[in-house]
Design a protein around this motif. Structure first.
Motif, PDB file in Angstrom:
ATOM      1  N   ALA A 160       0.970  -1.251  -0.035  1.00 35.57           N
ATOM      2  CA  ALA A 160       0.084   0.167   0.060  1.00 35.57           C
ATOM      3  C   ALA A 160       0.845   1.113  -0.020  1.00 35.57           C
ATOM      4  CB  ALA A 160      -1.019  -0.074   1.174  1.00 35.57           C
ATOM      5  N   GLU A 161       2.044   1.427   0.836  1.00 35.27           N
ATOM      6  CA  GLU A 161       2.887   2.352   0.858  1.00 35.27           C
ATOM      7  C   GLU A 161       3.530   2.487  -0.485  1.00 35.27           C
ATOM      8  OE1 GLU A 161       3.954   5.778   2.671  1.00 35.27           O
ATOM      9  OE2 GLU A 161       2.646   4.171   3.615  1.00 35.27           O
ATOM     10  N   ALA A 162       3.966   1.579  -1.098  1.00 36.31           N
ATOM     11  CA  ALA A 162       4.837   1.618  -2.230  1.00 36.31           C
ATOM     12  C   ALA A 162       4.020   1.773  -3.427  1.00 36.31           C
ATOM     13  CB  ALA A 162       5.789   0.339  -2.624  1.00 36.31           C
ATOM     14  N   GLY A 163       2.843   1.786  -3.383  1.00 43.17           N
ATOM     15  CA  GLY A 163       1.933   1.904  -4.688  1.00 43.17           C
ATOM     16  C   GLY A 163       2.036   0.557  -5.557  1.00 43.17           C
ATOM     17  N   THR A 164       2.244  -0.675  -4.989  1.00 39.52           N
ATOM     18  CA  THR A 164       2.481  -1.853  -5.685  1.00 39.52           C
ATOM     19  C   THR A 164       1.054  -2.782  -5.441  1.00 39.52           C
ATOM     20  OG1 THR A 164       4.835  -1.873  -4.894  1.00 39.52           O
ATOM     21  CG2 THR A 164       4.060  -3.951  -5.533  1.00 39.52           C
ATOM     22  N   ASP A 165       0.664  -3.179  -6.616  1.00 36.08           N
ATOM     23  CA  ASP A 165      -0.400  -4.288  -6.490  1.00 36.08           C
ATOM     24  C   ASP A 165      -0.224  -5.447  -5.930  1.00 36.08           C
ATOM     25  OD1 ASP A 165      -1.643  -2.378  -8.123  1.00 36.08           O
ATOM     26  OD2 ASP A 165      -1.478  -3.180  -9.887  1.00 36.08           O
ATOM     27  N   TYR A 166      -1.181  -5.951  -5.184  1.00 32.59           N
ATOM     28  CA  TYR A 166      -1.042  -7.215  -4.210  1.00 32.59           C
ATOM     29  C   TYR A 166      -2.003  -8.099  -4.424  1.00 32.59           C
ATOM     30  CZ  TYR A 166      -1.192  -9.761   0.142  1.00 32.59           C
ATOM     31  OH  TYR A 166      -1.609 -10.757   1.138  1.00 32.59           O
ATOM     32  N   VAL A 167      -1.926  -9.303  -4.511  1.00 27.10           N
ATOM     33  CA  VAL A 167      -2.997 -10.377  -4.458  1.00 27.10           C
ATOM     34  C   VAL A 167      -2.368 -11.703  -3.559  1.00 27.10           C
ATOM     35  CG1 VAL A 167      -3.670  -9.680  -6.994  1.00 27.10           C
ATOM     36  CG2 VAL A 167      -1.968 -11.673  -6.763  1.00 27.10           C
ATOM     37  N   ASP A 168      -3.526 -12.063  -2.903  1.00 28.17           N
ATOM     38  CA  ASP A 168      -3.272 -13.259  -2.101  1.00 28.17           C
ATOM     39  C   ASP A 168      -4.133 -14.268  -2.275  1.00 28.17           C
ATOM     40  OD1 ASP A 168      -5.528 -12.468  -0.515  1.00 28.17           O
ATOM     41  OD2 ASP A 168      -4.197 -11.475   0.533  1.00 28.17           O
ATOM     42  N   LEU A 169      -4.181 -15.166  -1.727  1.00 27.34           N
ATOM     43  CA  LEU A 169      -5.399 -16.436  -1.752  1.00 27.34           C
ATOM     44  C   LEU A 169      -6.055 -16.605  -0.361  1.00 27.34           C
ATOM     45  CD1 LEU A 169      -3.650 -18.910  -0.719  1.00 27.34           C
ATOM     46  CD2 LEU A 169      -3.038 -19.125  -3.112  1.00 27.34           C
ATOM     47  N   THR A 170      -6.027 -15.671   0.455  1.00 20.63           N
ATOM     48  CA  THR A 170      -6.620 -15.741   1.738  1.00 20.63           C
ATOM     49  C   THR A 170      -7.984 -16.233   1.677  1.00 20.63           C
ATOM     50  OG1 THR A 170      -6.813 -14.741   4.087  1.00 20.63           O
ATOM     51  CG2 THR A 170      -7.210 -13.235   1.989  1.00 20.63           C
ATOM     52  N   GLY A 171      -8.490 -17.042   2.861  1.00 24.32           N
ATOM     53  CA  GLY A 171      -9.746 -17.031   3.124  1.00 24.32           C
ATOM     54  C   GLY A 171     -10.030 -16.717   4.521  1.00 24.32           C
TER      55      GLY A 171
END
Length: 280
Positions: free
Chosen positions: A122-133
């Motif tokens: 969020a701070e770096a402006g980087t897109d993030y994806v995960d597979l959390t449930g």
């Protein structure tokens, strides 16, 4: 989840310019774990030509062994970059995020191991994806980081695995077959025969012991997240019933999937003025 389109335009322009300067298009964090290796193998076989990707984790030896394994799938992977990053080392997470356009994390339980990485992205402006449930994790990350992600242009997208892509897209596909601008009632049914991975099992155990905290996080998110104006979208828990439409008894499925479907329904007007989803 956040969107660059919903942030201010200057932040989006800055993020676009910075994207072209990043070293990697994709960094796969947790690449040597069970799901991480499956993801790495898929990228080795199917990543479009020219995509700059790297595998990341805390154990360089395991990363090197994985790279050798991937080179058998795609010889070009013999030169695949390795990134050392550790959830116990916040500086390493910030460095990883600053060099990537997208970080894909398979390191769970996310409530235990994933919070600092979301903040770094969020701070770096980087897109993030995960597979959390894990609903508590998703709600906490929204409250803590959504505002900053909108400022930097980061897109934070959770639950990109079995939780909850099939159910979210399945509901959306169903809605597209139904009339527009009318109340809609959709029930989703899931039948599976798979085994839990170690990370999934650990996440489930963690959630079972955190009922009050999960409820508190959901309430806090509701206080922060805007609701659609003039529309309703809700996902009430269903009751056990014999479902004649599938010819079997159906039990409510206590997963994050209804929450994800509900958020999509609140975001997209195609779900109509009054949408209800139940999950079995």
């Amino acid at each position: 989840m956040t969107s660059r389109k919903s942030g201010n335009s200057k932040a989006g322009e800055r993020a676009k310019d910075e994207d072209s300067e990043r070293v990697y298009d994709i960094v796969l964090f947790g690449a040597t774990g069970f799901v991480g290796m499956l993801t790495a193998e898929h990228l080795a076989a199917h990543a479009p030509e020219g995509v700059r990707w790297a595998i990341a984790g805390r154990d360089t030896g395991k990363l090197e062994a994985l790279r050798e394994r991937l080179s058998a799938i795609n010889p070009a992977c013999a030169e695949l970059p390795l990134v050392r990053a550790d959830v116990a080392d916040a500086a390493s997470l910030r460095d990883m995020a600053s060099h990537a356009r997208v970080v894909a994390s398979t390191v769970g339980p996310y409530l235990t191991y994933g919070q600092d990485l979301v903040g770094a992205c969020a701070e770096a402006g980087t897109d993030y994806v995960d597979l959390t449930g894990e609903p508590e994790f998703v709600d906490l990350m929204y409250v803590k980081h959504d505002a900053r992600a909108r400022e930097t242009g980061a897109r934070l997208v959770h639950s990109c695995g079995f939780d909850s892509v099939p159910h979210d897209l399945g509901a959306y596909f169903t809605v597209q077959q139904l009339p527009e601008d009318v109340p809609l009632r959709v029930d989703g049914f899931v039948r599976v025969g798979a085994r839990f991975s170690g990370g999934t099992f650990a996440s489930a155990l963690n959630q079972f012991g955190r009922g009050p905290q999960m409820v508190a996080a959901a309430k806090d998110r509701r206080r922060h997240e805007p609701r659609p104006v003039g529309r309703k979208a809700y996902a009430p828990p269903g009751a056990p019933r014999y479902a004649s439409e599938v010819g079997a008894w159906a039990l409510p499925l206590p997963t994050i999937d209804p929450q994800v479907v509900q958020r999509s329904a609140r975001t997209l007007e195609r779900y109509g003025p009054d949408f209800r989803y139940r999950h079995y």
